[in-house]
Structure formats: structure tokens, C-alpha cells
Design a protein around this motif. Structure first.
Motif, PDB file in Angstrom:
ATOM      1  N   MET A 226       0.842  -1.195   0.000  1.00 19.98           N
ATOM      2  CA  MET A 226       0.000   0.000   0.000  1.00 19.98           C
ATOM      3  C   MET A 226       0.876   1.242   0.000  1.00 19.98           C
ATOM      4  N   GLN A 227       0.516   2.191  -0.832  1.00 19.18           N
ATOM      5  CA  GLN A 227       1.213   3.466  -0.879  1.00 19.18           C
ATOM      6  C   GLN A 227       0.239   4.551  -0.425  1.00 19.18           C
ATOM      7  N   VAL A 228       0.659   5.354   0.540  1.00 22.47           N
ATOM      8  CA  VAL A 228      -0.221   6.369   1.118  1.00 22.47           C
ATOM      9  C   VAL A 228       0.311   7.756   0.791  1.00 22.47           C
ATOM     10  N   ASN A 229      -0.567   8.595   0.275  1.00 23.89           N
ATOM     11  CA  ASN A 229      -0.253   9.991   0.000  1.00 23.89           C
ATOM     12  C   ASN A 229      -1.187  10.853   0.837  1.00 23.89           C
ATOM     13  N   LEU A 230      -0.633  11.676   1.723  1.00 26.70           N
ATOM     14  CA  LEU A 230      -1.443  12.528   2.594  1.00 26.70           C
ATOM     15  C   LEU A 230      -1.621  13.902   1.947  1.00 26.70           C
ATOM     16  N   LEU A 231      -2.869  14.274   1.715  1.00 28.14           N
ATOM     17  CA  LEU A 231      -3.196  15.534   1.052  1.00 28.14           C
ATOM     18  C   LEU A 231      -3.779  16.532   2.051  1.00 28.14           C
ATOM     19  N   TYR A 232      -3.656  17.814   1.723  1.00 31.71           N
ATOM     20  CA  TYR A 232      -4.310  18.925   2.424  1.00 31.71           C
ATOM     21  C   TYR A 232      -3.916  19.028   3.894  1.00 31.71           C
ATOM     22  N   ARG A 233      -2.705  18.639   4.210  1.00 29.24           N
ATOM     23  CA  ARG A 233      -2.222  18.777   5.578  1.00 29.24           C
ATOM     24  C   ARG A 233      -1.889  20.243   5.867  1.00 29.24           C
ATOM     25  N   PRO A 234      -1.938  20.688   7.138  1.00 28.47           N
ATOM     26  CA  PRO A 234      -2.251  19.872   8.312  1.00 28.47           C
ATOM     27  C   PRO A 234      -3.683  19.999   8.822  1.00 28.47           C
ATOM     28  N   SER A 235      -4.472  20.909   8.282  1.00 23.19           N
ATOM     29  CA  SER A 235      -5.771  21.175   8.915  1.00 23.19           C
ATOM     30  C   SER A 235      -6.936  20.388   8.320  1.00 23.19           C
ATOM     31  N   GLN A 236      -6.804  19.924   7.069  1.00 22.12           N
ATOM     32  CA  GLN A 236      -7.902  19.223   6.398  1.00 22.12           C
ATOM     33  C   GLN A 236      -7.381  17.953   5.732  1.00 22.12           C
ATOM     34  N   ALA A 237      -6.615  17.169   6.457  1.00 20.89           N
ATOM     35  CA  ALA A 237      -5.882  16.054   5.863  1.00 20.89           C
ATOM     36  C   ALA A 237      -6.804  14.991   5.273  1.00 20.89           C
ATOM     37  N   LEU A 238      -6.351  14.427   4.173  1.00 21.99           N
ATOM     38  CA  LEU A 238      -7.048  13.343   3.471  1.00 21.99           C
ATOM     39  C   LEU A 238      -6.006  12.300   3.071  1.00 21.99           C
ATOM     40  N   ALA A 239      -6.266  11.022   3.380  1.00 23.67           N
ATOM     41  CA  ALA A 239      -5.321   9.952   3.054  1.00 23.67           C
ATOM     42  C   ALA A 239      -5.726   9.300   1.744  1.00 23.67           C
ATOM     43  N   GLN A 240      -4.835   9.362   0.765  1.00 24.40           N
ATOM     44  CA  GLN A 240      -5.035   8.736  -0.538  1.00 24.40           C
ATOM     45  C   GLN A 240      -4.224   7.449  -0.560  1.00 24.40           C
ATOM     46  N   CYS A 241      -4.903   6.307  -0.548  1.00 27.06           N
ATOM     47  CA  CYS A 241      -4.239   5.005  -0.465  1.00 27.06           C
ATOM     48  C   CYS A 241      -4.302   4.300  -1.813  1.00 27.06           C
ATOM     49  N   TRP A 242      -3.122   3.975  -2.361  1.00 22.69           N
ATOM     50  CA  TRP A 242      -3.040   3.258  -3.624  1.00 22.69           C
ATOM     51  C   TRP A 242      -2.788   1.784  -3.326  1.00 22.69           C
ATOM     52  N   LEU A 243      -3.609   0.918  -3.909  1.00 21.03           N
ATOM     53  CA  LEU A 243      -3.514  -0.518  -3.684  1.00 21.03           C
ATOM     54  C   LEU A 243      -3.088  -1.239  -4.954  1.00 21.03           C
ATOM     55  N   ALA A 244      -2.187  -2.198  -4.804  1.00 20.91           N
ATOM     56  CA  ALA A 244      -1.813  -3.060  -5.919  1.00 20.91           C
ATOM     57  C   ALA A 244      -2.932  -4.077  -6.158  1.00 20.91           C
ATOM     58  N   PRO A 245      -2.967  -4.720  -7.316  1.00 15.18           N
ATOM     59  CA  PRO A 245      -4.013  -5.719  -7.573  1.00 15.18           C
ATOM     60  C   PRO A 245      -4.044  -6.797  -6.480  1.00 15.18           C
ATOM     61  N   GLY A 246      -5.219  -7.018  -5.896  1.00 13.03           N
ATOM     62  CA  GLY A 246      -5.372  -8.012  -4.853  1.00 13.03           C
ATOM     63  C   GLY A 246      -4.988  -7.532  -3.466  1.00 13.03           C
TER      64      GLY A 246
END
Length: 221
Positions: free
Chosen positions: A1-21
Motif C-alpha cells: 500500500m502506498q499512502v499519499n497525505l493531502l491537504y495537511r495539516p488542517s484538512q488532511a485526506l489519506a489517498q491510499c493506492w492498492l496493488a491488484p489483490g
């Protein structure tokens, strides 16, 4: 899993990229959006496990998101405005205040551990969460997240705890010289951590925030 944290620090959103399966486990209600090839499965983990999570401040259920037929994407967020952080479990393991848990990769087992009255008074409920295994854990906070290095001892208000190294010892006690002084100070209970490791604190206290906002609302009719 690869995680990209967006809109930090006050409105954070975690964007998680998943490999097949590949799968990611998340707290119920944390999902904001996902690609159409991601399948979601809801599970309680058993009656006792589910009940322990409820007493720990979590929901009864957790959701597992699995990417099918290609790469997938899942977005996660916390109920209150604030920052998010990715902790790498493996060589280090962590304890989490129950509301701080957002999601974890499939190699991490996030278990509910009985904390007794110490856990109850710490603000984490009768149970706290503890990581085992290897992978990534996404935590969230109300306000900003700050890492405090403990080398000996350090005192933190219970309402500002988010996570800490499981190797640290802690005890819950009065903030002042006595119970009356602690109550009058407005600080209440604090956790004294001892050992060597890190504690992640949140800059805002959800209970105090709720009390302030509640006092401003008109009375219910």
C-alpha cells in the motif's frame, strides 16, 4: 500500500493506492471515496472483539477494501478537522488512542487491549489499540499532530493523546498537587510517560471543543 497525505495539516485526506489483490483495513465511516474496482467487505472480527472495539471508542465494525483486476484507490478522512500521519509498524509497535485509528495495511494487526482503569482515565476508554505485525498505520488527529521525544519522562494532558510507542510505560495521575487543585486548574488528568520513545499528541482536545461549542448552542425545546 502506498499512502499519499493531502491537504495537511488542517484538512488532511489519506489517498491510499492498492496493488491488484491488495487490501486495506479501515475504521467504519472513514472512507471518503474509492475507485470502482475496489470491493468493500464489512466485518466485526467476532462478538467479543467487536464489543471490545466499541468500549474502546471505535465502531463495532471495520471495513476491508480490496483492489480487484488492477490498481485501486481509496480515500480516507477523520470526522474532525485535523492532520494525519503514517506510522510504520514492524521494528516499532504503537499504542493508539481509539479515535486516532483510521486505517492499516493488511500486514498489520490492530488489536484492542484492555487498559483497565488506567486506560479509562487516560481518555482512551477501557481499551486502547495496539499494533502487531508489519506495515503501515494511518492515524488522524483533531488539530495538528506533534511528535514529542521522551527520554526519561514527559507529561501530556490525556485529552491530547493520539499515539505512542508501545515500549513506553505510562501512568495516569492528577495534574495538580491534589484533586481539588487539578479540577480548579481545568487540566484534570495527565499521563506521565517514562522510557525512551515517541508520543504523538494532537493540538486540540475534542471533549473541550465539544463543551465550548455546546455552551454556545441554544437550549433544546
Amino acid at each position: 500500500m502506498q499512502v499519499n497525505l493531502l491537504y495537511r495539516p488542517s484538512q488532511a485526506l489519506a489517498q491510499c493506492w492498492l496493488a491488484p489483490g491488495e487490501s486495506v483495513l479501515a475504521e467504519s465511516g472513514a472512507m471518503v471515496g474509492m475507485s470502482t474496482n475496489v470491493a468493500m467487505q464489512t466485518q466485526s472480527g467476532g462478538i467479543m472483539s467487536g464489543l471490545k472495539r466499541m468500549f474502546g471508542g471505535e465502531s463495532f465494525f471495520r471495513n476491508t477494501f480490496t483492489s480487484q483486476g488492477g490498481n485501486g484507490e481509496v480515500l480516507f478522512a477523520t470526522p474532525l478537522c485535523g492532520d494525519m500521519l503514517v506510522l510504520d509498524a514492524g521494528h516499532r509497535q504503537y499504542c493508539l488512542q481509539s479515535s486516532a485509528y483510521v486505517a492499516s495495511s493488511q500486514g498489520v494487526d490492530v488489536r484492542t487491549r484492555a487498559g483497565g482503569m488506567k486506560g479509562f482515565f487516560s481518555g482512551a476508554g477501557l481499551f486502547i489499540l495496539e499494533t502487531q505485525g508489519q506495515g503501515q498505520v494511518v492515524i488522524g488527529a483533531f488539530g495538528a499532530l506533534e511528535e514529542v521525544r521522551v527520554d526519561g519522562s514527559f507529561v501530556i494532558d490525556t485529552g491530547h493523546l493520539a499515539a505512542w510507542d508501545s515500549s513506553l510505560q505510562y501512568r495516569v495521575g492528577k495534574s495538580g498537587a491534589g484533586w481539588i487543585a487539578s479540577w480548579l486548574s481545568g487540566e484534570g488528568l495527565v499521563c506521565t510517560f517514562e522510557g525512551q520513545g515517541s508520543v504523538w499528541l494532537q493540538s486540540r482536545n475534542a471533549s473541550e471543543y465539544g463543551a465550548v461549542i455546546g455552551a454556545m448552542l441554544p437550549p433544546r425545546k
